[in-house]
Design an enzyme around this catalytic site. Structure first.
Site, mmCIF file in Angstrom:
data_model
loop_
_atom_site.group_PDB
_atom_site.id
_atom_site.type_symbol
_atom_site.label_atom_id
_atom_site.label_comp_id
_atom_site.label_asym_id
_atom_site.label_seq_id
_atom_site.Cartn_x
_atom_site.Cartn_y
_atom_site.Cartn_z
ATOM 1 N N HIS A 212 0.841 -1.142 0.065
ATOM 2 C CA HIS A 212 0.087 0.067 -0.043
ATOM 3 C C HIS A 212 0.723 1.276 -0.135
ATOM 4 C CE1 HIS A 212 -4.337 -1.645 1.373
ATOM 5 N NE2 HIS A 212 -3.366 -2.425 0.547
ATOM 6 N N PRO B 231 -3.921 0.602 18.877
ATOM 7 C CA PRO B 231 -3.737 0.193 17.214
ATOM 8 C C PRO B 231 -3.787 0.966 16.171
ATOM 9 C CG PRO B 231 -5.768 -0.645 18.288
ATOM 10 C CD PRO B 231 -5.131 -0.007 19.235
HETATM 11 P P1 RFL Z 1 1.633 -11.581 21.678
HETATM 12 O O1 RFL Z 1 1.252 -11.775 20.161
HETATM 13 O O2 RFL Z 1 0.460 -11.366 22.733
HETATM 14 O O3 RFL Z 1 2.115 -13.136 21.973
HETATM 15 C C1 RFL Z 1 2.375 -13.283 23.300
HETATM 16 C C2 RFL Z 1 2.279 -15.116 23.486
HETATM 17 O O4 RFL Z 1 2.611 -15.635 24.670
HETATM 18 C C3 RFL Z 1 1.904 -16.429 25.191
HETATM 19 N N1 RFL Z 1 1.906 -16.364 26.687
HETATM 20 C C4 RFL Z 1 2.419 -17.178 27.290
HETATM 21 N N2 RFL Z 1 3.167 -18.413 27.082
HETATM 22 C C5 RFL Z 1 3.815 -19.168 28.099
HETATM 23 N N3 RFL Z 1 3.629 -18.872 29.256
HETATM 24 C C6 RFL Z 1 3.053 -17.588 29.684
HETATM 25 N N4 RFL Z 1 2.753 -17.460 31.031
HETATM 26 C C7 RFL Z 1 2.227 -16.936 28.729
HETATM 27 N N5 RFL Z 1 1.745 -15.649 28.642
HETATM 28 C C8 RFL Z 1 1.365 -15.465 27.447
HETATM 29 C C9 RFL Z 1 0.542 -15.994 24.430
HETATM 30 O O5 RFL Z 1 -0.355 -16.904 24.643
HETATM 31 C C10 RFL Z 1 0.787 -15.468 23.135
HETATM 32 O O6 RFL Z 1 0.867 -16.669 22.283
HETATM 33 O O7 RFL Z 1 2.854 -10.758 21.654
HETATM 34 P P2 RFL Z 1 4.036 -10.316 20.702
HETATM 35 O O8 RFL Z 1 4.533 -11.767 20.035
HETATM 36 O O9 RFL Z 1 4.827 -9.574 21.449
HETATM 37 O O10 RFL Z 1 3.361 -9.814 19.419
HETATM 38 C C11 RFL Z 1 2.668 -8.326 19.601
HETATM 39 C C12 RFL Z 1 1.407 -8.263 18.979
HETATM 40 O O11 RFL Z 1 0.878 -9.518 18.802
HETATM 41 C C13 RFL Z 1 0.868 -7.064 19.177
HETATM 42 O O12 RFL Z 1 1.615 -5.907 19.258
HETATM 43 C C14 RFL Z 1 -0.418 -6.671 18.229
HETATM 44 O O13 RFL Z 1 -1.171 -7.781 17.758
HETATM 45 C C15 RFL Z 1 -1.079 -5.714 18.800
HETATM 46 N N6 RFL Z 1 -2.497 -5.532 18.337
HETATM 47 C C16 RFL Z 1 -2.509 -4.717 17.188
HETATM 48 N N7 RFL Z 1 -1.516 -4.116 16.428
HETATM 49 C C17 RFL Z 1 -1.712 -3.698 15.574
HETATM 50 O O14 RFL Z 1 -0.704 -3.298 15.044
HETATM 51 N N8 RFL Z 1 -3.047 -3.568 14.839
HETATM 52 C C18 RFL Z 1 -4.006 -4.203 15.351
HETATM 53 O O15 RFL Z 1 -5.080 -4.211 14.935
HETATM 54 C C19 RFL Z 1 -3.999 -4.870 16.516
HETATM 55 N N9 RFL Z 1 -4.908 -5.533 17.212
HETATM 56 C C20 RFL Z 1 -3.096 -6.181 18.822
HETATM 57 C C21 RFL Z 1 -4.780 -6.071 18.325
HETATM 58 C C22 RFL Z 1 -3.524 -6.909 20.266
HETATM 59 C C23 RFL Z 1 -4.380 -7.522 20.875
HETATM 60 N N10 RFL Z 1 -4.320 -8.106 22.120
HETATM 61 C C24 RFL Z 1 -2.840 -8.192 22.657
HETATM 62 C C25 RFL Z 1 -5.254 -8.174 23.216
HETATM 63 C C26 RFL Z 1 -5.804 -6.884 18.994
HETATM 64 C C27 RFL Z 1 -5.870 -7.425 20.151
HETATM 65 C C28 RFL Z 1 -6.915 -8.114 21.007
HETATM 66 C C1 PHB Z 2 -5.996 -3.958 10.841
HETATM 67 O O1 PHB Z 2 -6.242 -4.131 9.644
HETATM 68 O O2 PHB Z 2 -6.315 -4.838 11.713
HETATM 69 C C2 PHB Z 2 -5.446 -2.791 11.372
HETATM 70 C C3 PHB Z 2 -4.839 -1.893 10.183
HETATM 71 C C4 PHB Z 2 -4.276 -0.629 10.731
HETATM 72 C C5 PHB Z 2 -4.392 -0.377 11.984
HETATM 73 C C6 PHB Z 2 -4.949 -1.014 12.943
HETATM 74 C C7 PHB Z 2 -5.647 -2.276 12.701
HETATM 75 O O3 PHB Z 2 -3.956 0.918 12.525
#
Ligand code: RFL
Ligand code: PHB
Length: 390
Positions: free
Chosen positions: A72, A293
């Protein structure tokens, strides 16, 4: 069992670190609390910076992303119906972002780990970290009712915001910074064509809405919602109606709706915990920081931590020097705080704040007027959105 680096958490941070280390001949074991099906069922981020794209290629996991992801070169901001394109490519001297879901990145990483006989232990319960200040740390966990011990030289805490790693650092050493926003995002995934070729970030009197996508037949939409909102009260029809009412007229008219295949609410928060290291423990990704996010930075920030941490471990095992390990926390935090600032700024610019009535609303409107009319302001936005250099 013994390994060089025990990695807690099998999300994108943990898996990517394990894959990069493997390619440099450094052994690791990943301990993940949930089942693989659960981890691969989570719908999260969708926008990858070039830095993460490059890392995935270097880690031999970029082939499917290159084939199925979409580059994009820009996105739209719509403010009270007024729409403006941010020309990422033009404003940054040719940079762009990749739209490819975090779920797919995680699947590619699992496939790569399996293909290389990487050890990822799922459903590892009661993970506990020990002797982190010594040079012989170890991790204990339970699986299937049995207790296990994993001896290692380093522990990477990649276990997300609710993990055990951050809380293994004594409270008198940790300093935490937090802002909790007075709203969340209600997200829907649907097998419908996206309303636009590029993302649209919308501010309206009714609140923020985001039109995003995973592919040309899979859309991801979000609307700002109250923190106490109950998913049960949100039928698909109600969601589509609410989304439509927040979009500029042309987008509202061309929106194609359909049944949701996922629906969830996420609270919005900014959080940083310092330092990122304690003895032989190093935190990376959501274990150490959370961004709202709005700036699409969460996953990308996790990747930059993994970049710095993997470089430090490669230096340690390659030439026996711990300079980069010692500098990891300070170096990673510099970039983390810049992404914190950017995500806070985009969140403040685009959401409806309950307390904003009056002065706050006029400042928000003025900030948008300035952004839409100033190339310098758009350049600052674009350079942060595509990702600051590592
Ligand atoms: P993760 O993906 O949370 O992975 C951590 C992993 O550790 C496991 N875990 C354990 N394992 C062993 N022992 C324990 N005691 C443990 N406790 C936890 C968990 O099961 C999991 O598999 O962290 P990581 O790898 O640092 O990655 C970061 C990203 O996932 C995160 O920054 C993004 O997804 C944030 N986020 C979003 N970011 C965006 O840029 N756009 C989004 O739309 C977006 N939506 C989100 C999100 C994060 C969410 N969270 C954390 C609730 C939506 C949600 C719901
Ligand atoms: C998504 O596609 O989930 C998304 C994209 C951009 C954002 C946050 C979430 O800033």
């Amino acid at each position: 069992m013994r390994t060089q680096v025990a990695i807690i958490g099998g999300g994108p941070s943990g898996l990517l670190l394990s894959q990069i280390l493997h390619l440099k001949g450094i052994s690791s074991v990943v301990l993940e609390r949930k089942s693989r099906a659960y981890v691969l069922g989570r719908i999260r981020a969708g926008v990858l910076e070039q830095g993460l794209v490059d890392m995935l290629h270097a880690a031999d996991v970029g082939t499917r992303m290159e084939a199925e992801g979409h580059r994009h070169d820009g996105f739209d901001i719509a403010f009270q119906g007024q729409r403006h394109r941010i020309d990422l490519k033009g404003l940054t001297g040719g940079k762009s972002v990749m739209v490819y879901g975090q779920t797919e990145v995680t699947r590619d990483l699992y496939d790569a780990r399996d293909a290389m006989d990487g050890i990822v232990i799922d459903e590892a319960e009661n993970v506990s970290l020990h002797e982190l200040k010594s040079d012989q740390p170890y991790v204990t966990y339970e699986k299937g009712g049995e207790k296990f011990r994993l001896d290692c030289e380093f522990v990477a805490g990649c276990d997300g915001f609710h993990g055990v790693s951050r809380s293994s650092i004594p409270a008198d050493i940790l300093k935490e910074y937090e802002r909790v926003y007075p709203f969340g995002w209600l997200g829907v995934l649907s097998e419908t064509p996206p309303v636009s070729d590029e993302l649209i970030y919308n501010h309206s009197d009714k609140g923020f809405a985001l039109c995003s996508m995973r592919s040309d037949h899979l859309s991801r939409y979000y609307v700002q919602c109250a923190l106490d909102e109950d998913l049960k009260d949100w039928s698909d029809d109600r969601f589509w109606e609410e989304l439509r009412s927040r979009l500029p007229t042309d987008a509202a008219q061309s929106l194609i709706t359909g049944p949701s295949i996922e629906k969830s609410i996420a609270p919005l928060r900014s959080f940083v915990s310092e330092p990122l290291s304690y003895g032989r423990l190093f935190l990376a990704g959501d274990a150490a920081h959370i961004v709202p996010p709005t700036g699409a930075k969460g996953l990308n920030l996790a990747a930059s931590d993994v970049h710095y941490l993997s470089e430090a471990l490669i230096e340690y095992y390659g030439v026996g020097r711990d300079t980069k390990l010692k500098g990891y926390s300070d170096l990673a935090l510099k970039r983390i705080w810049k992404a914190m600032r950017f995500s806070w700024w985009m969140t403040s610019l685009l959401h409806k704040f309950p307390e904003n009535e009056g002065f706050g609303d006029r400042i928000q409107q003025t900030e948008i007027d300035y952004l839409f009319s100033s190339k310098a302001a758009q350049t600052a936005l674009a350079e942060n959105y595509v990702g600051l250099p590592y």
